[in-house]
Design a protein around this motif. Structure first.
Motif, mmCIF file in Angstrom:
data_model
loop_
_atom_site.group_PDB
_atom_site.id
_atom_site.type_symbol
_atom_site.label_atom_id
_atom_site.label_comp_id
_atom_site.label_asym_id
_atom_site.label_seq_id
_atom_site.Cartn_x
_atom_site.Cartn_y
_atom_site.Cartn_z
ATOM 1 N N UNK B 78 0.840 -1.197 0.000
ATOM 2 C CA UNK B 78 0.000 0.000 0.000
ATOM 3 C C UNK B 78 0.883 1.258 0.000
ATOM 4 N N UNK B 79 2.094 1.117 0.527
ATOM 5 C CA UNK B 79 3.001 2.264 0.599
ATOM 6 C C UNK B 79 3.418 2.770 -0.789
ATOM 7 N N UNK B 80 3.241 1.964 -1.850
ATOM 8 C CA UNK B 80 3.583 2.473 -3.187
ATOM 9 C C UNK B 80 2.692 3.671 -3.531
ATOM 10 N N UNK B 81 1.473 3.687 -2.966
ATOM 11 C CA UNK B 81 0.563 4.810 -3.215
ATOM 12 C C UNK B 81 1.114 6.071 -2.535
ATOM 13 N N UNK B 82 1.552 5.930 -1.280
ATOM 14 C CA UNK B 82 2.185 7.063 -0.591
ATOM 15 C C UNK B 82 3.388 7.561 -1.385
ATOM 16 N N UNK B 83 4.185 6.616 -1.883
ATOM 17 C CA UNK B 83 5.369 6.980 -2.653
ATOM 18 C C UNK B 83 5.008 7.794 -3.878
ATOM 19 N N UNK B 84 3.970 7.371 -4.561
ATOM 20 C CA UNK B 84 3.545 8.076 -5.770
ATOM 21 C C UNK B 84 3.030 9.481 -5.421
ATOM 22 N N UNK B 85 2.239 9.567 -4.333
ATOM 23 C CA UNK B 85 1.712 10.874 -3.919
ATOM 24 C C UNK B 85 2.856 11.814 -3.523
ATOM 25 N N UNK B 86 3.857 11.280 -2.822
ATOM 26 C CA UNK B 86 5.014 12.100 -2.431
ATOM 27 C C UNK B 86 5.732 12.645 -3.662
ATOM 28 N N UNK B 87 5.849 11.799 -4.676
ATOM 29 C CA UNK B 87 6.501 12.191 -5.928
ATOM 30 C C UNK B 87 5.753 13.381 -6.547
ATOM 31 N N UNK B 88 4.412 13.322 -6.516
ATOM 32 C CA UNK B 88 3.620 14.420 -7.085
ATOM 33 C C UNK B 88 3.863 15.701 -6.292
ATOM 34 N N UNK B 89 3.908 15.550 -4.955
ATOM 35 C CA UNK B 89 4.114 16.728 -4.103
ATOM 36 C C UNK B 89 5.458 17.378 -4.391
ATOM 37 N N UNK B 90 6.480 16.533 -4.652
ATOM 38 C CA UNK B 90 7.802 17.098 -4.977
ATOM 39 C C UNK B 90 7.720 17.898 -6.275
ATOM 40 N N UNK B 91 6.923 17.417 -7.247
ATOM 41 C CA UNK B 91 6.737 18.158 -8.503
ATOM 42 C C UNK B 91 6.094 19.513 -8.199
ATOM 43 N N UNK B 92 5.041 19.514 -7.367
ATOM 44 C CA UNK B 92 4.334 20.771 -7.043
ATOM 45 C C UNK B 92 5.257 21.730 -6.320
ATOM 46 N N UNK B 93 6.050 21.183 -5.362
ATOM 47 C CA UNK B 93 6.945 22.035 -4.575
ATOM 48 C C UNK B 93 8.043 22.613 -5.457
ATOM 49 N N UNK B 94 8.543 21.799 -6.384
ATOM 50 C CA UNK B 94 9.541 22.277 -7.339
ATOM 51 C C UNK B 94 8.985 23.465 -8.099
ATOM 52 N N UNK B 95 7.729 23.363 -8.458
ATOM 53 C CA UNK B 95 7.071 24.438 -9.194
ATOM 54 C C UNK B 95 6.968 25.680 -8.325
ATOM 55 N N UNK B 96 6.546 25.497 -7.056
ATOM 56 C CA UNK B 96 6.414 26.615 -6.132
ATOM 57 C C UNK B 96 7.780 27.266 -5.918
ATOM 58 N N UNK B 97 8.843 26.433 -5.763
ATOM 59 C CA UNK B 97 10.193 26.971 -5.581
ATOM 60 C C UNK B 97 10.598 27.831 -6.777
ATOM 61 N N UNK B 98 10.310 27.348 -7.983
ATOM 62 C CA UNK B 98 10.671 28.118 -9.183
ATOM 63 C C UNK B 98 9.911 29.443 -9.199
#
Lengths: 110, 110
Positions: B78-98
């Motif tokens: 089930x943790x693969x779902x958490x992993x995938x969601x975390x990956x998306x959050x890193x994309x969003x945060x990267x965007x916010x940082x830029x």
């Protein structure tokens, strides 16, 4: 959409690598359907089916701007997945609490 | 199973209220197939299809103990779902940082 229907639709939408890649791309910011389609070696009509499925799950919203259809990610909708995972964790923790209560004071359990 | 295939299988498995209810129940502890089936007004063969799908996604493991088939939840899967969601959050945060870098020092952006 009832909560369980929302979850059904979101999980179905996420069960495909093309749709997950679209969500990832939209995490970087809005994009037109043709920009989104570019990295994929599939015909536009097939790609549009993916976009429509993402739209009907509520994960993606689209709007026409002139001749271009723009897509944006609805992060709120993706949060239903976090909500569901949190619910599961509460179930596990409840179980752990019951186990520790038992270990600490087995007399209290009948 | 490749990572994207694991995600496909897990998301398909989660896209059904009966299967999600089974996962929730197994979060409380292992259970036999017949215990799991009890709350559902569906025929056992249909219920077994759900169990098999959960098993092939890796979310549930089953083992025969005498005449009883026991099921346990594999939280790691089930943790693969958490992993995938975390990956998306890193994309969003990267965007916010830029975006904040741009707001702080627009000269740095070309």
């Amino acid at each position: 959409m009832a909560k369980h229907e929302a979850l059904d639709a979101v999980f179905v939408a996420l069960a495909d690598p093309t749709r997950r890649a679209v969500i990832r791309r939209l995490g970087e910011g809005p994009a037109s359907v043709s920009e989104l389609a570019r990295p994929f070696a599939i015909a536009l009509p097939s790609f549009l089916k993916h976009v429509r499925m993402l739209e009907s799950s509520g994960l993606v919203r689209t709007a026409k701007s002139g001749r271009v259809r723009m897509c944006i990610l609805d992060r709120e909708r993706l949060a239903v997945v976090d909500g569901w995972l949190d619910e599961q964790r509460r179930v596990w923790e409840g179980r752990t609490d019951r186990l520790s209560a038992f270990v600490t004071d087995p007399q209290e359990q009948s």
